[in-house]
Design a protein around this motif. Structure first.
Motif, PDB file in Angstrom:
ATOM      1  N   LYS A  55     -65.766  -4.704  13.180  1.00 48.37           N
ATOM      2  CA  LYS A  55     -64.548  -5.253  13.770  1.00 48.37           C
ATOM      3  C   LYS A  55     -64.885  -6.439  14.649  1.00 48.37           C
ATOM      4  O   LYS A  55     -65.693  -6.331  15.571  1.00 48.37           O
ATOM      5  N   ARG A  56     -64.285  -7.571  14.412  1.00 44.75           N
ATOM      6  CA  ARG A  56     -64.574  -8.779  15.195  1.00 44.75           C
ATOM      7  C   ARG A  56     -63.781  -8.792  16.501  1.00 44.75           C
ATOM      8  O   ARG A  56     -64.302  -9.212  17.542  1.00 44.75           O
ATOM      9  N   ASP A  57     -62.552  -8.363  16.459  1.00 45.81           N
ATOM     10  CA  ASP A  57     -61.682  -8.435  17.636  1.00 45.81           C
ATOM     11  C   ASP A  57     -61.913  -7.219  18.536  1.00 45.81           C
ATOM     12  O   ASP A  57     -61.177  -6.246  18.488  1.00 45.81           O
ATOM     13  N   ARG A  58     -62.983  -7.297  19.357  1.00 43.35           N
ATOM     14  CA  ARG A  58     -63.319  -6.211  20.277  1.00 43.35           C
ATOM     15  C   ARG A  58     -63.053  -6.657  21.711  1.00 43.35           C
ATOM     16  O   ARG A  58     -63.496  -7.737  22.113  1.00 43.35           O
ATOM     17  N   ILE A  82     -74.159  -6.220  18.166  1.00 41.43           N
ATOM     18  CA  ILE A  82     -73.275  -7.382  18.228  1.00 41.43           C
ATOM     19  C   ILE A  82     -72.326  -7.396  17.045  1.00 41.43           C
ATOM     20  O   ILE A  82     -71.124  -7.601  17.189  1.00 41.43           O
ATOM     21  N   SER A  83     -72.838  -7.155  15.851  1.00 44.76           N
ATOM     22  CA  SER A  83     -71.972  -7.142  14.669  1.00 44.76           C
ATOM     23  C   SER A  83     -72.692  -6.575  13.447  1.00 44.76           C
ATOM     24  O   SER A  83     -73.908  -6.730  13.311  1.00 44.76           O
ATOM     25  N   ILE A  90     -72.654 -14.720  12.629  1.00 45.68           N
ATOM     26  CA  ILE A  90     -72.860 -16.168  12.684  1.00 45.68           C
ATOM     27  C   ILE A  90     -71.844 -16.812  13.621  1.00 45.68           C
ATOM     28  O   ILE A  90     -72.178 -17.702  14.423  1.00 45.68           O
ATOM     29  N   GLU A  91     -70.585 -16.353  13.553  1.00 47.48           N
ATOM     30  CA  GLU A  91     -69.537 -16.910  14.412  1.00 47.48           C
ATOM     31  C   GLU A  91     -69.855 -16.655  15.896  1.00 47.48           C
ATOM     32  O   GLU A  91     -69.726 -17.547  16.735  1.00 47.48           O
ATOM     33  N   ILE A  92     -70.294 -15.434  16.204  1.00 50.37           N
ATOM     34  CA  ILE A  92     -70.614 -15.078  17.586  1.00 50.37           C
ATOM     35  C   ILE A  92     -71.811 -15.873  18.095  1.00 50.37           C
ATOM     36  O   ILE A  92     -71.814 -16.372  19.223  1.00 50.37           O
TER      37      ILE A  92
END
Length: 207
Positions: A55-58, A82-83, A90-92
């Protein structure tokens, strides 16, 4: 991993991020917290939450990415905290690169403070991200297969309905503070380490 980080400049901070996929009744996040403290983070700079790595939206991760500043350091016990999505990882990392911070993911260090990053280290981190995503997909596939098999055998599937009787104790612990208007819904969600959607559901049940 156990060695303390090099002393930071006076105004820089060491932030820690700890994550588990299931709630506090099933997984102990304190092991991660202890390791992050050994690396220089503190209770005030460690962000914790129980969310899927896919989940990206944490909530807590997003808050951390907002407050961390140029010259600070971010530490986690491993890349997958982290993910577990290569795209999101990569986005983070791009966000952290733009903020020019030092990132320590387990045994890997990406120092974006001066813009110079060891390409071999970055490639290894990306590869770990690929393996993390693949592991998640394999696990998901096994779960789906198991559910299909159980359904074929006539077993009832799905989560049990949430009632007042099975609201988690941690919510009941902090709910009175919300009820007396000492904290708002966002603060209640943070204290309980739950999403706002879940918080709203429990509040509706009680009210």
């Amino acid at each position: 991993m156990k060695e303390l980080l090099v002393e930071q400049e006076k105004n820089n901070k060491i932030y820690g991020y700890a994550r588990c996929s299931t709630n506090e009744t099933k997984q102990d996040i304190q092991r991660q917290v202890r390791e992050l403290k050994e690396l220089g983070a503190t209770d005030k700079t460690i962000y914790t939450e129980y969310e899927s790595g896919a989940k990206r939206d944490r909530i807590e991760l997003n808050r951390l990415l907002e407050v961390i500043q140029n010259g600070d350091t971010l530490v986690t016990t491993e890349v997958s905290r982290i993910s577990r999505s290569m795209k999101d990882l990569i986005e983070i990392l791009d966000i952290l690169k733009d903020k020019m911070v030092k990132v320590i993911l387990g045994s890997f260090t990406l120092d974006f403070r001066n813009g110079d990053v060891d390409p071999m280290v970055k490639a290894m981190v990306n590869m770990l991200g690929v393996f993390g995503e693949m592991e998640r997909d394999i696990t998901s596939s096994r779960v789906k297969s198991g559910l299909e098999n159980a359904k074929a055998n006539g077993k009832k599937l799905g989560r049990p309905n949430t009632t007042i009787d099975n609201i988690p104790n941690i919510f009941l612990k902090y709910y009175p503070r919300y009820k007396s208007k000492k904290i708002n819904k966002a603060e209640l969600a943070k204290l309980c380490k739950m999403s706002r959607t879940t918080i709203y559901k429990y509040i509706r049940l009680l009210e």
